[in-house]
Design a protein around this motif. Sequence first.
Motif, PDB file in Angstrom:
ATOM      1  N   THR A   1       0.864  -1.054   0.064  1.00 19.37           N
ATOM      2  CA  THR A   1      -0.010   0.036  -0.005  1.00 19.37           C
ATOM      3  C   THR A   1       0.811   1.210  -0.058  1.00 19.37           C
ATOM      4  N   GLU A   2       2.038   1.165   0.451  1.00 21.63           N
ATOM      5  CA  GLU A   2       3.036   2.437   0.615  1.00 21.63           C
ATOM      6  C   GLU A   2       3.686   2.507  -0.727  1.00 21.63           C
ATOM      7  N   THR A   3       3.840   1.774  -1.903  1.00 22.38           N
ATOM      8  CA  THR A   3       4.396   1.673  -3.020  1.00 22.38           C
ATOM      9  C   THR A   3       4.041   2.949  -3.764  1.00 22.38           C
ATOM     10  N   ILE A   4       4.939   4.054  -4.289  1.00 17.69           N
ATOM     11  CA  ILE A   4       4.591   5.125  -5.056  1.00 17.69           C
ATOM     12  C   ILE A   4       5.331   5.130  -6.261  1.00 17.69           C
ATOM     13  N   ALA A   5       6.121   4.111  -6.746  1.00 16.23           N
ATOM     14  CA  ALA A   5       6.632   3.738  -8.115  1.00 16.23           C
ATOM     15  C   ALA A   5       7.033   2.359  -7.992  1.00 16.23           C
ATOM     16  N   GLU A   6       7.058   1.756  -9.196  1.00 12.73           N
ATOM     17  CA  GLU A   6       7.376   0.185  -9.595  1.00 12.73           C
ATOM     18  C   GLU A   6       8.532   0.145 -10.582  1.00 12.73           C
ATOM     19  N   CYS A   7       9.165  -1.036 -10.435  1.00 17.99           N
ATOM     20  CA  CYS A   7       9.959  -1.511 -11.283  1.00 17.99           C
ATOM     21  C   CYS A   7       9.703  -3.030 -11.494  1.00 17.99           C
ATOM     22  N   SER A   8      10.211  -3.522 -12.770  1.00 19.23           N
ATOM     23  CA  SER A   8       9.831  -4.923 -12.831  1.00 19.23           C
ATOM     24  C   SER A   8      11.290  -5.694 -13.230  1.00 19.23           C
ATOM     25  N   TYR A   9      11.536  -6.822 -12.566  1.00 20.13           N
ATOM     26  CA  TYR A   9      12.701  -7.281 -12.762  1.00 20.13           C
ATOM     27  C   TYR A   9      12.413  -9.002 -12.300  1.00 20.13           C
ATOM     28  N   GLY A  10      11.729  -9.706 -13.379  1.00 12.64           N
ATOM     29  CA  GLY A  10      11.356 -10.909 -13.026  1.00 12.64           C
ATOM     30  C   GLY A  10      10.193 -10.810 -12.181  1.00 12.64           C
ATOM     31  N   VAL A  11       9.864  -9.839 -11.355  1.00 16.38           N
ATOM     32  CA  VAL A  11       8.776  -9.595 -10.687  1.00 16.38           C
ATOM     33  C   VAL A  11       8.565  -8.037 -10.471  1.00 16.38           C
ATOM     34  N   ASP A  12       7.193  -7.636 -10.534  1.00 16.94           N
ATOM     35  CA  ASP A  12       7.082  -6.217 -10.062  1.00 16.94           C
ATOM     36  C   ASP A  12       7.202  -5.911  -8.571  1.00 16.94           C
ATOM     37  N   TYR A  13       7.982  -4.783  -8.405  1.00 14.40           N
ATOM     38  CA  TYR A  13       8.591  -4.811  -6.962  1.00 14.40           C
ATOM     39  C   TYR A  13       8.382  -3.085  -6.800  1.00 14.40           C
ATOM     40  N   SER A  14       8.576  -2.529  -5.533  1.00 12.29           N
ATOM     41  CA  SER A  14       8.456  -1.042  -5.147  1.00 12.29           C
ATOM     42  C   SER A  14      10.053  -0.699  -5.627  1.00 12.29           C
ATOM     43  N   ALA A  15       9.791   0.460  -6.543  1.00 10.91           N
ATOM     44  CA  ALA A  15      10.854   1.045  -6.736  1.00 10.91           C
ATOM     45  C   ALA A  15      11.079   2.172  -5.514  1.00 10.91           C
ATOM     46  N   ALA A  16       9.886   2.843  -5.092  1.00 10.08           N
ATOM     47  CA  ALA A  16       9.889   3.797  -4.115  1.00 10.08           C
ATOM     48  C   ALA A  16       8.613   3.572  -3.150  1.00 10.08           C
ATOM     49  N   LEU A  17       8.955   3.960  -2.097  1.00  6.67           N
ATOM     50  CA  LEU A  17       7.893   3.857  -0.912  1.00  6.67           C
ATOM     51  C   LEU A  17       7.825   5.296  -0.296  1.00  6.67           C
ATOM     52  N   GLN A  18       6.495   5.468   0.203  1.00  6.76           N
ATOM     53  CA  GLN A  18       6.239   6.548   0.950  1.00  6.76           C
ATOM     54  C   GLN A  18       5.212   6.152   2.170  1.00  6.76           C
ATOM     55  N   LYS A  19       5.591   6.879   3.358  1.00  8.71           N
ATOM     56  CA  LYS A  19       4.627   6.826   4.521  1.00  8.71           C
ATOM     57  C   LYS A  19       4.926   8.052   5.074  1.00  8.71           C
ATOM     58  N   ASP A  20       3.606   9.214   5.221  1.00 10.19           N
ATOM     59  CA  ASP A  20       3.851  10.367   5.988  1.00 10.19           C
ATOM     60  C   ASP A  20       5.041  11.256   5.324  1.00 10.19           C
TER      61      ASP A  20
END
Length: 193
Positions: free
Chosen positions: A148-167
């Motif tokens: 839920t805190e993911t603000i950007a994604e990358c893909s490398y075999g799987v989609d993952y969080s390239a960036a996170l944000q909370k407050d």
Amino acid sequence: MKIVIINYGAGNIQSIKFAIKRLGYDAILSNDVAEIQNADKVIFPGVGEASSAMRKLRDSGLDKIIPNLKQPVLGICLGMQLMCRSSEEGNTAGLGIFDVDVVKFDASVKVPQIGWNQITNLKSPLFTGIKEKEHIYLVHSFYAPLCTETIAECSYGVDYSAALQKDNFYGTQFHPEKSSDVGEKILDNFLNM
């Protein structure tokens, strides 16, 4: 503006300091609690192995300080990973800022992922002026899954969080200081929040 780069012995601090200088700002390298708490912006870098980096944070007491900071904080690479609940690397308990556990890429991809990748699904003022599928630079074997805190994604075999944000806490798995004009714009956005 007072910008502090946390200097705890596990960071790529000089390249970040130079990138900030290119943007017209000065940054202080410090592990002094009062200096960090009184900064306008804090950058939490990280290069190396999670358990030894976390040990350095605990030894300096910064593991108690960082989660309670009120100003904008940017964790970079391992810095972002240490802001998560835990990491499979060294079976490490993290700072618990982001509600996600860092895991290792599976054997279907070559690790570490080194080089340029595209960021997508940009969802934060951190990415003002950045287009979808811009290229950023990464070096990592572990990643934060989408959450839920993911603000950007990358893909490398799987989609993952390239960036996170909370407050007031932001994290980038990629290295903005090594990501050319795109990375400098992201750093500039952070410094102007």
